[in-house]
Design a protein around this motif. Structure first.
Motif, short mmCIF file in Angstrom:
data_model
loop_
_atom_site.label_atom_id
_atom_site.label_comp_id
_atom_site.label_asym_id
_atom_site.label_seq_id
_atom_site.Cartn_x
_atom_site.Cartn_y
_atom_site.Cartn_z
N VAL A 66 23.45 -35.83 -7.12
CA VAL A 66 23.94 -35.18 -5.90
C VAL A 66 24.82 -34.00 -6.28
O VAL A 66 25.77 -34.15 -7.06
N ASP A 67 24.49 -32.84 -5.76
CA ASP A 67 25.27 -31.63 -5.99
C ASP A 67 26.52 -31.69 -5.12
O ASP A 67 26.43 -31.79 -3.88
N GLU A 68 27.66 -31.62 -5.74
CA GLU A 68 28.94 -31.80 -5.04
C GLU A 68 29.15 -30.77 -3.93
O GLU A 68 29.61 -31.11 -2.84
N ARG A 69 28.81 -29.53 -4.18
CA ARG A 69 29.00 -28.46 -3.18
C ARG A 69 28.09 -28.68 -1.97
O ARG A 69 28.52 -28.58 -0.82
N VAL A 70 26.84 -29.02 -2.24
CA VAL A 70 25.88 -29.24 -1.16
C VAL A 70 26.25 -30.51 -0.39
O VAL A 70 26.21 -30.54 0.84
N GLU A 71 26.62 -31.54 -1.11
CA GLU A 71 27.04 -32.79 -0.48
C GLU A 71 28.22 -32.55 0.46
O GLU A 71 28.28 -33.09 1.56
N GLY A 72 29.14 -31.70 0.04
CA GLY A 72 30.29 -31.38 0.87
C GLY A 72 29.89 -30.70 2.17
O GLY A 72 30.46 -30.97 3.23
N ALA A 73 28.89 -29.82 2.10
CA ALA A 73 28.41 -29.14 3.30
C ALA A 73 27.74 -30.13 4.26
O ALA A 73 27.96 -30.07 5.47
N VAL A 74 26.96 -31.05 3.72
CA VAL A 74 26.30 -32.05 4.56
C VAL A 74 27.34 -32.97 5.18
O VAL A 74 27.28 -33.28 6.37
N ARG A 75 28.31 -33.38 4.40
CA ARG A 75 29.38 -34.24 4.91
C ARG A 75 30.14 -33.53 6.04
O ARG A 75 30.46 -34.14 7.06
N GLU A 76 30.40 -32.24 5.87
CA GLU A 76 31.08 -31.48 6.92
C GLU A 76 30.20 -31.38 8.16
O GLU A 76 30.69 -31.47 9.29
N ALA A 77 28.90 -31.23 7.98
CA ALA A 77 27.98 -31.20 9.12
C ALA A 77 28.06 -32.52 9.89
O ALA A 77 28.07 -32.52 11.12
N TYR A 78 28.12 -33.63 9.17
CA TYR A 78 28.24 -34.93 9.85
C TYR A 78 29.57 -35.06 10.58
O TYR A 78 29.63 -35.59 11.68
N ARG A 79 30.64 -34.55 10.00
CA ARG A 79 31.93 -34.56 10.70
C ARG A 79 31.82 -33.78 12.01
O ARG A 79 32.36 -34.19 13.03
N ALA A 80 31.13 -32.64 11.95
CA ALA A 80 30.95 -31.81 13.15
C ALA A 80 30.13 -32.55 14.21
O ALA A 80 30.46 -32.51 15.39
N VAL A 81 29.08 -33.23 13.77
CA VAL A 81 28.25 -33.98 14.71
C VAL A 81 29.07 -35.08 15.37
O VAL A 81 29.02 -35.25 16.59
N ILE A 82 29.82 -35.80 14.58
CA ILE A 82 30.62 -36.91 15.11
C ILE A 82 31.68 -36.39 16.07
O ILE A 82 31.98 -37.03 17.08
N ALA A 83 32.20 -35.19 15.79
CA ALA A 83 33.18 -34.56 16.68
C ALA A 83 32.50 -33.85 17.86
O ALA A 83 33.18 -33.35 18.75
N LYS A 84 31.17 -33.81 17.84
CA LYS A 84 30.37 -33.12 18.86
C LYS A 84 30.81 -31.66 18.99
O LYS A 84 31.03 -31.13 20.07
N ASP A 85 30.89 -31.00 17.84
CA ASP A 85 31.37 -29.63 17.74
C ASP A 85 30.26 -28.74 17.17
O ASP A 85 30.07 -28.66 15.96
N GLY A 86 29.53 -28.08 18.06
CA GLY A 86 28.40 -27.25 17.66
C GLY A 86 28.78 -26.09 16.77
O GLY A 86 28.06 -25.75 15.84
#
Length: 148
Positions: free
Chosen positions: A3-23
């Protein structure tokens, strides 16, 4: 696959945004990634969705089960994002289990957004009762690395 740490961080941030319902936050999650990294992030998101669907439906999901799951996702997420038709979302869920999300009836940008929204929904909905979504995600990353 490592797992690429930088890419993983972007995906994790995307999930945080989804959970916060923040487009806006979701749209910004991949900012700074080059094209190869963005494609890798989508592959990671597809793996997450496929992993969870297989985890939930251990004997394989039927079309009816995937349609029902698609309905639940749409009902939960429709106040902040348009995920399109139930049939398309159910096909996306099925395709993620094979790792191939090519969907002819859905625009590429919508597929990418949808796979992230679906992943965020699944992480929060199907984690263990005493588990945080990010701990479930860590388990999925470990499985991805172990799968090579």
């Amino acid at each position: 696959m490592q797992v690429d740490e930088r890419v993983e961080g972007a995906v994790r941030e995307a999930y945080r945004a989804v959970i916060a319902k923040d487009g806006d936050r979701l749209a910004a999650a991949f900012a700074g990634l080059n094209e190869d990294e963005a494609q890798m992030a989508v592959r990671y998101a597809v793996f997450v969705v496929g992993f969870i669907v297989k985890d939930v439906f251990r004997n394989g999901a039927t079309e009816a089960e995937l349609s029902e799951l698609a309905d639940k996702i749409i009902a939960s997420e429709s106040p902040w994002v348009d995920l399109g038709r139930r049939e398309d979302l159910a096909r996306l869920l099925a395709a993620a289990t094979s790792g191939n999300i090519v969907a002819s009836s859905t625009a590429r940008a919508d597929v990418v957004g949808n796979i992230l929204v679906v992943g965020g929904f699944l992480l929060t909905s199907f984690r263990l009762d005493d588990q945080r979504w990010w701990d479930y995600l860590d388990e999925i990353w470990a499985a991805m690395e172990a799968a090579g």
